[in-house]
Scaffold this active site. Structure first.
Site: not given
Lengths: 601, 601
Positions: B442-443
């Site tokens: 998620e980044g």
């Protein structure tokens, strides 16, 4: 993509430029050697590392040792690697010629071993444990004991272990309960259990020589009642042939997060009437003797952590150079070519931090090795004694700082790779799992913090501490004298002053209330470690600056030295200032953790 | 010794004292609920967590999913847990009554899910992915799409995934190469490969709804050409029955360091002529839509990291309370009884740090959930919009700070256990391996740093940022008004001022040179995160201080509140000052990493 083993140029820098090991050739013990002999030793180690160790680093992790109730099973490459290591003479290389050795200096062998550990730290573990056990015998065993056990350990027919920890006693050795009953023939029988014994059983040697701490029945309580024993897995007849199986049984294997191909064992002594054992040296002096092996092992643990950090750095650096992804913030054209991720500032930060930790830790451990060498072979009594005192002071740091920051480097290596870093299809997650052991074994950080602040610093009127300050001050003077390194003087001077300020505040505090005075000892360990690392980075910068001023410098050397200067800059600007908030907590003798109550958690 | 699931008293504190969620009952949507209903929902989650999830957390790790070329195999407990989760209604609980849901507030469900993840984060993953995929459909799908796919997802017959990453594109979504060919019937055919797709195949549901990012042939370059598609594993007939297998194939499983029972997959779309897919919403708006799922998932990742940190804290705390080892430095009698290790100051430090990280991260994620709720259901337009802006600003921090410090907590949990912490016979090493994923997916931290400093802070004239400052300022005023919390005012005020000073320096720098201005964005993310965590600790202290002043306080509550105060003290005295050296680097726009050259490494 395979991971390169360390970095030859950097090892050359450490050995010949930073630590000037060529001057060892002037010492009596090494007169017959040459730089070529040193380099040939390193080449042999590299060849063995690449051929016999690197081939099963991942395989040994995926197929950890098993125990069928009778025997331990390991992948066959383990024994092949051990045999190659033994055949090349690395189990005997540091002994004198007349002991069957190669009379090779400590520092050369540490680097040789570093190559081997870089290829496969878990399989390499057996060799280092065995070297340590044999050295203990060499220092404190009787002539008869040495004659019986050392030659087969040099040949690799026997391996060795250190058996200290018990299921109920890890850090608190004073309370071990394994005991020894004296027998009429002068031998002893051991009873008890040992746990987390690395290499306590395996499938590679015909015998294992356990160096066991135990208390002779009726011995004084605490550490003053601990004795050291030789307890072989298989009894050895006087002619050296193998006799009956001794009463030492493998109770089970432990299953580690990493370092998997080094067995971790629970050993039971004396379930069938007592394990035959032989007292080493005098009774009740076991812990004192064992400290020799532990101190050697502590440098080894620090070096192992440095090496794992180094390998993660190597892999993630190559990955970052080859992996295209994204564009710089200033580039708004989605059709332009992607850059390799090394172009991203944050990736460079993660690589530079890894370089600072890995090469800094390597420099620290090799510096410690050079002190170890000097304590033995420096030309003057004063030089030998200074080296000993300085090493004694620094050992907790040499063990702990690389363990903490080598792991941090591995965490960053994973982050550089992103998703790829988290899967076992790439090697960096294994380095991280392997390295998580190092802040634990051979004394946790807490133990070393207490040792450093509670013992090593105040010891002998702060002699070691004063020597350290003097050494740093010399580096400061050299750095000041060269325009390329003056920028490092102020940050290092400030760090040294901060350390001194903290130390002078804490010592009287400890005298007033030892529990509170030592409450933040782990923080002190970290602060002191950072100062040592900072000093070694400035020292590396000084040597690099000198290198840069050589005439007709090769482009590669120019880049190499500039990299050293930039890493020193990183360390001084990004890492050293972090000691300031630590110093404040220490000087205030901050009691927030000390005051926390069990029932408030 | 099993690990307790979170801490009921603390969850009650977060839900009803810190976030005052009982006031939700005044809102139209929750009028029919009550505190008892909320609590019953949490109890159901706990029961399921204990019965169906906790039973195979270690087993799922030791027996990771396998793929025989045709099907994925998982331990049967995985499907049993999924079914229990679905049967209890947790896949539909947040929907309105008329959508077949329970109209339950976000915050209650986040805590319910936290109990389930605490028991087994890997198996819990399937539910959260599926919830996110269904929510995406709910927000942007056509009525027909919703009718066809949401009900079976609510029932747990279908699961959902988010398919963004590709072998060549992780962080750089702009460059994805999966493409979609429009068909005469209005559907599309997908071609390409996706990688690291969690739950991309499994053995628990009859169908999987992939939410896929792809570019329609001829679309603009970069993020402006990305569309969102529904691509089911098995085609679904109009009557809802299953049709033919779609052209989506599992190319292989990836083998993670942790989180092992969540499959990580490589998926091939269109190897046999094209995978049938349905465009969601308008063309080229896919990334915009997907951000809803990503933002939800980002809070989820932060919460997962907080939970793992919490579980490690719980286990190591109980261990420290029961494990005798050693004596205090002041005790010189080797025959005295050993103390439990919680008596050692350094163990208390490691526990207090874990408490500060785990409970701080939990407070941060639940606060974010309350903003998420307020953005939807707060009574005024202004309150909804403020909550949205604040959440938008803080999302990179809510994802990243818990991921970094939750992992740090797990590292400390291992250290508290020593050797036991490193072996798989104890649960803490798994928490650590599991949690290492969270700073990546998620980044990565770098992505969130750039998002925070480059977009979220300057966005809309710094509206979110101003709201954050206002919120902290309110806390400062409250803390100032109570003698029990005045000590926290100065450190938090200083931290806020430091953040502001740094921010005001960086923004013009970014305007001058965006590459240099954003070079240290990850450091800014960490600094800002620490300030948010510090604020939430002072906020917790304020609430705890109020609690302490209640009459007839139960002893347990007294201890609980004092623990909160001491953890706030720890955070303010030990952690917040560390932002000062960070602030200096940021304000100086330090270029050491930025200037490092590829060839110098």
């Amino acid at each position: 993509m395979t991971t390169p083993l360390l970095n030859d140029r950097d090892m050359e820098f450490m050995l010949y430029e930073l630590l000037d090991s060529e001057q060892l050739l002037n010492r009596e013990r090494y007169r017959e050697h040459s730089r070529e002999v040193f380099n040939a030793t390193l080449d042999t180690a590299k060849t063995i590392a690449e051929k016999y160790f690197a081939n099963h680093n991942a395989k040994g992790d995926a197929n950890e040792p098993t125990f069928d109730g009778e025997n331990v099973h390991q992948i066959p490459e383990t024994k092949q690697a051990w045999d190659a290591f033994a055949e090349a003479g690395f189990l005997a290389a540091h002994y004198d010629f007349d002991e069957g050795g190669m009379q090779m200096p400590e520092i050369v062998l540490r680097i040789a071993n570093a190559y081997i550990s870089a290829a496969n730290i878990a399989t390499a573990g057996y060799g280092f444990l065995s070297l340590g056990a044999a050295n203990l015998l060499r220092s404190f065993g009787s002539e008869e004991q040495k004659a019986r056990f050392i030659p087969p350990m040099q040949e690799g027919r026997f391996s060795g272990t250190m058996a200290l920890t018990e299921p109920n006693q890890g850090s608190a050795l004073a309370d071990i309960s394994t005991y020894a009953e004296p027998q009429a023939d002068g031998t002893y029988r051991l009873f008890g259990q040992k746990m987390y014994i690395s290499g306590g059983d395996q499938s590679i040697t015909e015998n294992i020589v356990h160096m066991v701490l135990a208390k002779i029945k009726g011995a004084p309580a605490g550490v003053k009642g601990i004795s050291l024993f030789i307890c072989p897995k298989v009894l050895v007849n006087e002619d050296g042939s193998l006799g009956a199986r001794n009463d030492v049984a493998l109770a089970g294997l432990l299953h580690k997060m990493g370092y998997r191909n080094t067995t971790s064992t629970v050993l039971s002594f004396g379930e069938k009437g007592g394990a035959e054992a032989y007292l080493v040296g005098e009774p009740h002096k076991g812990l004192h003797y064992m400290f020799q092996m532990m101190n050697e092992a502590r440098i080894g643990v620090g070096l192992g952590a440095a090496i794992l950090g180094y390998q993660g750095y190597n892999y993630s650096l190559n990955y970052a150079r080859e992996r295209p992804q994204g564009r710089l913030p200033s580039c708004k054209d989605p059709e332009s070519k992607q850059v390799n991720i090394i172009e991203h500032a944050d990736v460079r930060r993660m690589l530079l931090a890894q370089k600072a930790y890995a090469e800094g830790a390597m420099a620290m451990c090799l510096y410690a090795s050079s002190l170890f060498e000097d304590a033995e072979t420096a030309p003057t009594e004063q030089a030998r004694s200074d080296a000993f005192e300085l090493l004694d002071l620094l050992t907790p740091i040499v063990k702990s700082w690389p363990s903490k920051y080598g792991l941090k480097a591995n965490e960053l290596a994973i982050q550089v790779l992103g998703g790829a870093g988290y899967i076992r299809e790439y090697p960096v997650e294994q380095y991280y799992r392997d390295n998580r052991l190092n802040p634990i074994h051979e004394g946790t950080e807490a133990i070393h913090g207490l040792d450093l602040l509670g013992r090593k610093v105040p010891m002998k009127n702060m002699q070691g501490y004063a020597l350290f300050k003097k050494t740093v001050t010399q580096t400061l003077a050299t750095a000041q004298a060269d325009a390329l390194t003056t920028e490092f003087v102020a940050p290092l001077q400030q760090a040294l002053d901060t350390l001194d300020d903290v130390t002078q505040t804490l010592l009287p505090q400890m005298a007033r209330d030892v529990d509170l005075g030592l409450a933040n000892a782990t923080l002190y360990l970290d602060l002191f470690g950072r100062v040592v690392a900072g000093w070694l980075w400035v020292e590396q910068a000084v040597v690099a600056a000198r290198g840069l001023q050589r005439e007709n410098l090769h482009r590669d050397d120019d880049n190499f030295y500039r990299g050293k200067l930039q890493a020193a800059r990183y360390y001084c600007e990004w890492e050293l200032p972090e000691i300031q908030p630590q110093a404040k907590l220490l000087k205030d003798c901050n009691a927030v953790c000390f005051d926390m109550k069990n029932e408030w958690f």
